[in-house]
Design a protein around this motif. Sequence first.
Motif, PDB file in Angstrom:
ATOM      1  N   UNK A 174      14.434  27.201  80.338  1.00 39.80           N
ATOM      2  CA  UNK A 174      13.636  26.122  79.766  1.00 39.80           C
ATOM      3  C   UNK A 174      12.299  26.049  80.484  1.00 39.80           C
ATOM      4  N   UNK A 175      11.308  25.545  79.783  1.00 40.55           N
ATOM      5  CA  UNK A 175       9.982  25.380  80.358  1.00 40.55           C
ATOM      6  C   UNK A 175       9.317  24.196  79.684  1.00 40.55           C
ATOM      7  N   UNK A 198      10.748  23.146  76.142  1.00 42.82           N
ATOM      8  CA  UNK A 198      11.113  24.180  75.183  1.00 42.82           C
ATOM      9  C   UNK A 198      12.156  25.074  75.853  1.00 42.82           C
ATOM     10  N   UNK A 199      13.234  25.386  75.141  1.00 40.68           N
ATOM     11  CA  UNK A 199      14.245  26.315  75.652  1.00 40.68           C
ATOM     12  C   UNK A 199      14.113  27.633  74.909  1.00 40.68           C
ATOM     13  N   UNK A 200      14.053  28.713  75.682  1.00 45.56           N
ATOM     14  CA  UNK A 200      13.813  30.046  75.137  1.00 45.56           C
ATOM     15  C   UNK A 200      15.018  30.936  75.401  1.00 45.56           C
ATOM     16  N   UNK A 201      15.420  31.681  74.377  1.00 44.43           N
ATOM     17  CA  UNK A 201      16.551  32.601  74.469  1.00 44.43           C
ATOM     18  C   UNK A 201      16.034  34.026  74.319  1.00 44.43           C
ATOM     19  N   UNK A 202      16.539  34.935  75.163  1.00 40.99           N
ATOM     20  CA  UNK A 202      16.108  36.323  75.092  1.00 40.99           C
ATOM     21  C   UNK A 202      17.307  37.249  74.936  1.00 40.99           C
ATOM     22  N   UNK A 203      17.050  38.416  74.339  1.00 40.29           N
ATOM     23  CA  UNK A 203      18.035  39.487  74.239  1.00 40.29           C
ATOM     24  C   UNK A 203      17.934  40.289  75.534  1.00 40.29           C
ATOM     25  N   UNK A 231      12.627  23.288  70.562  1.00 34.38           N
ATOM     26  CA  UNK A 231      12.213  22.133  71.369  1.00 34.38           C
ATOM     27  C   UNK A 231      13.391  21.536  72.130  1.00 34.38           C
ATOM     28  N   UNK A 232      13.104  20.969  73.303  1.00 29.34           N
ATOM     29  CA  UNK A 232      14.118  20.258  74.068  1.00 29.34           C
ATOM     30  C   UNK A 232      14.814  21.125  75.091  1.00 29.34           C
ATOM     31  N   UNK A 233      15.868  20.579  75.677  1.00 33.15           N
ATOM     32  CA  UNK A 233      16.679  21.304  76.649  1.00 33.15           C
ATOM     33  C   UNK A 233      18.088  20.726  76.605  1.00 33.15           C
ATOM     34  N   UNK A 255      21.920  32.366  82.767  1.00 34.64           N
ATOM     35  CA  UNK A 255      21.231  31.074  82.697  1.00 34.64           C
ATOM     36  C   UNK A 255      21.127  30.448  84.074  1.00 34.64           C
ATOM     37  N   UNK A 256      20.681  29.200  84.131  1.00 36.91           N
ATOM     38  CA  UNK A 256      20.650  28.479  85.395  1.00 36.91           C
ATOM     39  C   UNK A 256      21.945  27.692  85.560  1.00 36.91           C
TER      40      UNK A 256
END
Length: 419
Positions: free
Chosen positions: A167-168, A177-182, A195-197, A224-225
């Motif tokens: 998240x950032x 904003x929460x971002x997901x990566x492959x 948007x959000x966390x 993740x964290x």
Amino acid sequence: MGGGGMDPKDVFSLGLGLNEPWKLAGHRLDVEKRPHELHLEVVADRGALFPCPDCKRACKAHDFESFTWRHLNFFQHHCFITARVPRIDCPDHGVKRVTVPWARAGSRFTLLFEQAAVILAREMPVAAAARFVGITDKRLWRVLQHYVARAVGALDLGSVRAVGLDETASKRGHNYVTVFIDMDRADKPVIFATPGKGKACVAAFRAFLLSHRGEPTRVAEVVCDMSPAFLAALATSFPKAAVTVDWFHVVQIFTTAVDQVRKAEARSRQLPKAIRWAVLRAGDGALTDDQRIALAELETGGFATAAAYRAKEMLRWIRHADTPQAARWRITRFINHIGTGLDPTAMLDPVRRALGTVATHTERIIQRWKSSHSNARLEGLNGIFQAARARARGYRNTATYITIIYLLAAPLPDILKSI
């Protein structure tokens, strides 16, 4: 020897990609405007048939309305196209406005103009790109959001097996904003941003994955964290995935603890100058002479910040463990050694809390040594976030921030082909 040059109308028609029934009827240069404006008039052949936007059936014109589109500059002149665009009366779909070949439906820019604008926005801040092409940044944002949304909608996530998330804040302190990566993608890894966390973001990603040919039960690992909300949501949405706590966030919780101790101690006694960046960045790059002097003073001055700093630096010893078994042993020794050696002062409570967090998540941290995925991928997201903030500078809300993240870091190779 005679020679016939190409007619100016043919040059413009070729540049616009005009085809039947459309043709260039005339052009004029308005030198009263600054910059000068070149206006091109496009018309359709009299009695022409036009394809229905829905079924492509050739239909007669029902009525006409005049529209103007901004086109690419012609040399230094701003260029505009004007045409009377018909509505057709389709037997199956009723009265519809036809789509012109040089622009998408609803846009007041030509396709070529939009393509150039998207390319510029990938290379410079959006506000600067807007100034360069001579439009407002709000209009350019609408163009970017259209094409990015269409490209994201076409993503195929059927091969996703390992996911990282972080998240950032799009602005300091709020608008997360929460971002997901492959995790298997070495380049442009972002596959979802929302948007959000917290828990709702994980559920939103699961739904997005399902709608893009992905299968949550085939996701074998999530990096993740240590957020309790994330971990609880992952257990529900991705029950078969092993959860790996990325090392970047382990270091981050101790870096935060060091800074909290430093701030508390600075309120009661004078700390060495230049100590802030010395304790936060030591080991991540070359220290200045002032920072080295500050660290030496810190270690010999009986400062609580020194104890917190030593705990953070000892993480390097854990990170260099060769096996999961060695990592478990080192984490246990680390927790015991740092915990028993801490002064009981409340000033060091942030370090004790960080130790407790590591103890709680030891098995997920050890998963790092079992994973085939580089934890540096999530750390690399910070660079993406910083670049996205720079591109969206001056007009940054959650929606625009997400648009730029996708534009810079999502696998959208066809975004320009779709224009």
